[in-house]
Design a protein around this motif. Structure first.
Motif, PDB file in Angstrom:
ATOM      1  N   VAL A  21       0.864  -1.173   0.000  1.00 26.26           N
ATOM      2  CA  VAL A  21       0.000   0.000   0.000  1.00 26.26           C
ATOM      3  C   VAL A  21       0.899   1.221   0.000  1.00 26.26           C
ATOM      4  N   SER A  22       0.618   2.134  -0.909  1.00 25.49           N
ATOM      5  CA  SER A  22       1.363   3.378  -0.877  1.00 25.49           C
ATOM      6  C   SER A  22       0.410   4.517  -1.156  1.00 25.49           C
TER       7      SER A  22
ATOM      8  N   VAL B 163      -0.111  10.923   6.429  1.00 27.36           N
ATOM      9  CA  VAL B 163      -0.760   9.621   6.584  1.00 27.36           C
ATOM     10  C   VAL B 163      -0.357   9.035   7.941  1.00 27.36           C
ATOM     11  N   THR B 164      -1.348   8.723   8.752  1.00 26.36           N
ATOM     12  CA  THR B 164      -1.053   8.216  10.096  1.00 26.36           C
ATOM     13  C   THR B 164      -1.400   6.742  10.251  1.00 26.36           C
ATOM     14  N   MET B 165      -2.234   6.238   9.325  1.00 25.04           N
ATOM     15  CA  MET B 165      -2.646   4.846   9.462  1.00 25.04           C
ATOM     16  C   MET B 165      -2.854   4.221   8.094  1.00 25.04           C
ATOM     17  N   VAL B 166      -2.457   2.969   7.975  1.00 30.63           N
ATOM     18  CA  VAL B 166      -2.656   2.220   6.741  1.00 30.63           C
ATOM     19  C   VAL B 166      -3.200   0.842   7.136  1.00 30.63           C
ATOM     20  N   ALA B 167      -4.200   0.375   6.410  1.00 35.61           N
ATOM     21  CA  ALA B 167      -4.723  -0.966   6.701  1.00 35.61           C
ATOM     22  C   ALA B 167      -4.942  -1.717   5.399  1.00 35.61           C
TER      23      ALA B 167
ATOM     24  N   SER C 279      -2.985  -3.796  10.079  1.00 33.48           N
ATOM     25  CA  SER C 279      -3.058  -2.337  10.109  1.00 33.48           C
ATOM     26  C   SER C 279      -1.740  -1.801  10.649  1.00 33.48           C
ATOM     27  N   PHE C 280      -1.381  -0.643  10.172  1.00 40.08           N
ATOM     28  CA  PHE C 280      -0.100  -0.047  10.525  1.00 40.08           C
ATOM     29  C   PHE C 280      -0.308   1.380  11.002  1.00 40.08           C
ATOM     30  N   VAL C 281       0.352   1.740  12.069  1.00 41.33           N
ATOM     31  CA  VAL C 281       0.330   3.121  12.537  1.00 41.33           C
ATOM     32  C   VAL C 281       1.666   3.737  12.169  1.00 41.33           C
ATOM     33  N   LEU C 282       1.613   4.825  11.425  1.00 44.46           N
ATOM     34  CA  LEU C 282       2.826   5.460  10.946  1.00 44.46           C
ATOM     35  C   LEU C 282       3.049   6.782  11.669  1.00 44.46           C
TER      36      LEU C 282
ATOM     37  N   THR D 286       7.630   8.457   8.890  1.00 44.02           N
ATOM     38  CA  THR D 286       7.528   7.166   8.221  1.00 44.02           C
ATOM     39  C   THR D 286       6.671   7.323   6.976  1.00 44.02           C
ATOM     40  N   GLU D 287       7.165   6.816   5.861  1.00 42.43           N
ATOM     41  CA  GLU D 287       6.474   7.012   4.593  1.00 42.43           C
ATOM     42  C   GLU D 287       5.260   6.102   4.446  1.00 42.43           C
ATOM     43  N   ALA D 288       4.269   6.617   3.729  1.00 44.10           N
ATOM     44  CA  ALA D 288       3.064   5.834   3.483  1.00 44.10           C
ATOM     45  C   ALA D 288       3.352   4.842   2.372  1.00 44.10           C
ATOM     46  N   ASN D 289       4.137   3.853   2.689  1.00 45.20           N
ATOM     47  CA  ASN D 289       4.553   2.855   1.701  1.00 45.20           C
ATOM     48  C   ASN D 289       4.940   1.596   2.468  1.00 45.20           C
ATOM     49  N   VAL D 290       3.995   0.669   2.539  1.00 44.53           N
ATOM     50  CA  VAL D 290       4.205  -0.532   3.334  1.00 44.53           C
ATOM     51  C   VAL D 290       3.956  -1.761   2.469  1.00 44.53           C
TER      52      VAL D 290
END
Lengths: 155, 103
Positions: free
Chosen positions: A82-83, A89-93, A106-109, A113-117
């Motif tokens: 996911v990017s 961006v504070t959260m990615v799921a 889910s990820f807490v950034l 930290t870049e929005a690229n997981v």
């Protein structure tokens, strides 16, 4: 010969019983999992998962990308990334619509930290994969269909 | 005790890229063994990454993350020789932490 077989059967069923007991123990609300968002991970449908994550009606956005194969030969190991180019961006799921529980991770950034997981997930069958991103307090999402030729949740 | 994680941290142009390979069964709790009994769920629930003492990522996993989870992400900052600590906890309460140095 026969008695040996019986013994094997006996021990086999004993182990099975233990396994059931252990499973029952794990299913009860775990104190160890206090921080883990149980509601979100237990939710079955997309809508319930989004609700549990606090993401009501996220906006579809072109600034969020789901990367992954178009066809995954092995559903047990599907690389998904996911990017996003959205700011703050504070959260990615990662959500997989047709899995028994939609939420995969889910990820807490924190800031910096870049929005690229990227990670790898299991997929039971062909499904839409959703990326949910929280940017400036608002939720955005994107989707990609990944076809699975061999499921990852079977035995 | 679980096997150590493989951690690779590389800094390039002020951005550190982290790649982590964790050794864990990640059993979903939906599979059955040969006797037809359900194999109990056993999976990592939480994983965090620290750069020196600052948290750079926290994540929550469900059982649908693949066996031996892989994770890659990037953060700004970090210098060669800085310490990276990755820690996880699973649903049985087991934990593990491993360290790596940025190269």
């Amino acid at each position: 010969m026969n008695t040996q077989r019986r013994q094997v059967l006996k021990t086999g069923s004993g182990a099975a019983l233990l396994a059931i007991l252990a499973a029952a123990g794990i299913v009860t609300p775990g104190i160890a999992l206090a921080d883990w968002n149980k509601a979100a991970f237990d939710a079955k449908s997309m809508a319930d998962t989004l609700k549990a994550l606090g993401a009501v009606s996220p906006t579809e956005s072109k600034d969020v990308q789901v990367t992954g194969p178009d066809i995954a030969e092995n559903g047990a190991v599907v690389p998904v990334g996911v990017s996003s180019t959205l700011p703050n961006v504070t959260m990615v799921a990662i959500l997989i619509e047709k899995n028994p529980n939609a939420l995969a991770a889910s990820f807490v950034l924190p800031e910096g930290t870049e929005a690229n997981v990227q990670t790898r997930v299991k997929m039971g069958q062909t499904s839409n994969v959703y990326a949910l991103v929280k940017s400036d307090g608002q939720f955005f999402m994107a989707t990609k269909e990944i076809k699975v030729t061999l499921g990852g949740c079977g035995g | 005790m679980a096997n150590p994680m493989k951690i690779r941290a590389a800094n390039k142009d002020g951005i550190t890229e982290l790649k982590v390979l964790v050794s864990h069964e990640m059993e979903t709790g939906q599979r059955k063994d040969a006797a037809g009994a359900i194999i109990p769920a056993w999976f990592i629930t939480e994983l965090s990454a620290k750069h020196n003492e600052k948290i750079v990522l926290t994540s929550e996993f469900g059982p649908s993350v693949s066996k031996n989870p892989y994770l890659a992400f990037k953060f700004k900052g970090g210098a060669k020789g800085d310490k990276i600590i990755i820690s996880w906890k699973d649903n049985k309460g087991e934990t593990r932490s491993d360290e790596a140095v940025i190269v």
